[in-house]
Write an enzyme that holds these catalytic residues in place. Structure first.
Site, short mmCIF file in Angstrom:
data_model
loop_
_atom_site.label_atom_id
_atom_site.label_comp_id
_atom_site.label_asym_id
_atom_site.label_seq_id
_atom_site.Cartn_x
_atom_site.Cartn_y
_atom_site.Cartn_z
N TYR A 30 0.84 -1.19 0.00
CA TYR A 30 0.00 0.00 0.00
C TYR A 30 0.87 1.24 0.00
O TYR A 30 2.09 1.18 0.21
CB TYR A 30 -0.95 0.00 1.20
N ARG A 49 8.55 4.85 -3.98
CA ARG A 49 8.45 3.95 -2.82
C ARG A 49 7.48 2.80 -3.11
O ARG A 49 7.72 1.66 -2.72
CB ARG A 49 8.01 4.73 -1.58
N ARG A 97 -6.62 -20.74 -2.98
CA ARG A 97 -5.69 -20.59 -1.87
C ARG A 97 -4.51 -21.55 -2.00
O ARG A 97 -4.66 -22.76 -1.92
CB ARG A 97 -6.38 -20.81 -0.52
N HIS A 99 0.03 -21.11 -1.33
CA HIS A 99 1.10 -20.16 -1.03
C HIS A 99 1.87 -19.72 -2.27
O HIS A 99 2.30 -18.58 -2.37
CB HIS A 99 2.08 -20.79 -0.02
N LYS A 144 6.31 -1.55 2.17
CA LYS A 144 5.07 -1.05 2.76
C LYS A 144 3.97 -2.08 2.53
O LYS A 144 3.08 -1.92 1.69
CB LYS A 144 4.72 0.32 2.16
N GLU A 176 12.27 2.63 14.45
CA GLU A 176 11.29 3.67 14.12
C GLU A 176 10.14 3.57 15.11
O GLU A 176 10.23 2.86 16.11
CB GLU A 176 10.80 3.50 12.69
N LEU A 200 10.70 1.87 7.55
CA LEU A 200 10.04 2.38 6.35
C LEU A 200 10.69 3.69 5.94
O LEU A 200 10.87 4.58 6.79
CB LEU A 200 8.55 2.59 6.62
#
Length: 283
Positions: A30, A49, A97, A99, A144, A176, A200
């Site tokens: 995101y 980013r 589903r 992996h 992210k 952070e 990040l």
């Protein structure tokens, strides 16, 4: 109005299949982009980013930068408010589903806009409390990723303690905050860790360092020890939504004098001037 897989529609009408890999595995990334005066701030940096995050999970970017720019401008235009923040969410898509990466499916793309409120003046003037905790997240915090459960749990530790943020320590050093980047001040020098896979790369982090350089505030980018944090004269947090905010107590003990310090006050003033002249004047 939100954007979901090629359509603009009210958020109440937006649905994704239960087999979306974002829902099943947290398999996605995101980005959060602040918008001032209806212009996205440092969009090039945010898209860079985003690309880094997509590369980190081996997901092909579904759009060029120019396509993203056009799409985000449409979302801004569909929503009210001069100041907004855009939430952009990309998952690997819908598949049985398993992996292993599925082949031949399209990613899910979701974008929404929310009002971007200014940080509460009282918090900027008086500061906020924080706590510390061991950084138990995975080893690719530079991605992210939408799978934010560790950050959620760490941030909730602060809320449960009556604090506003959790400062994270790994092997005796600062990484952070649970939802922010962290700076400290010692002997009038601004200190912050270098960008790495353990944090990040914040856009506001970059802005603060640029402001420090442009206004002759001494700073160092280096590893910051837990002892330095606990003996700091000032502690600051930065993020796109909180801007620059002073932390005045840590684990129940005052930071410095227990009030916002001179470096924070100088940086805060610089940031507000920058916000008025640059953020609201972006092309």
């Amino acid at each position: 109005m939100i954007y979901l897989n090629g359509k603009f529609l009210p958020i109440e009408q937006a649905y994704i299949p239960v087999l979306d890999r974002g829902f099943i595995f947290g398999d996605g990334v995101y980005e959060v982009i602040p918008v001032y005066s209806r212009k996205p701030f440092r969009l090039t940096d945010h898209l860079s980013r985003l690309q880094h995050s997509l590369d980190g999970i081996r997901l092909k970017n579904p759009h060029s930068d120019e396509q993203w720019r056009e799409l985000l401008e449409q979302v801004i235009a569909c929503n009210e408010g001069e100041d907004q923040y855009l939430y952009l969410h990309i998952t690997r898509g819908v598949a049985k589903r398993d992996h292993a990466f599925p082949v031949g499916i399209s990613p899910t793309i979701f974008i929404m806009s929310n009002p971007l409120p200014a940080p509460p003046p009282e918090m900027l003037q008086k500061g906020i409390p924080a706590i510390t905790a061991r950084d138990n997240r995975w080893g690719r915090c530079d991605i992210k990723a939408i799978s934010l459960l560790p950050n959620v749990l760490l941030r909730q530790l602060a809320i449960d303690s009556g604090a506003m943020e959790t400062i994270l320590l790994r092997d005796g050093y600062l990484t952070e905050g649970a939802a922010s980047n962290i700076f400290i001040v010692k002997n009038h020098v601004l200190l912050t860790p270098p960008k790495s896979h353990l944090m990040l790369p914040g856009i506001t982090y970059d802005v603060v360092l640029e402001l420090a350089q442009g206004h002759a505030i001494p700073y160092e980018i280096r590893a910051v020890s837990e002892q330095e944090i606990r003996l700091a004269d000032e502690i600051l947090l930065t993020s796109s939504t909180k801007e620059v905010m002073p932390i005045v107590s840590l684990d129940g003990k005052p930071v410095g004098t227990g009030e916002p310090g001179p470096i924070y006050k100088q940086l805060s003033q610089c940031y507000q001037q920058y916000k008025a002249s640059i953020m609201r004047g972006q092309n």
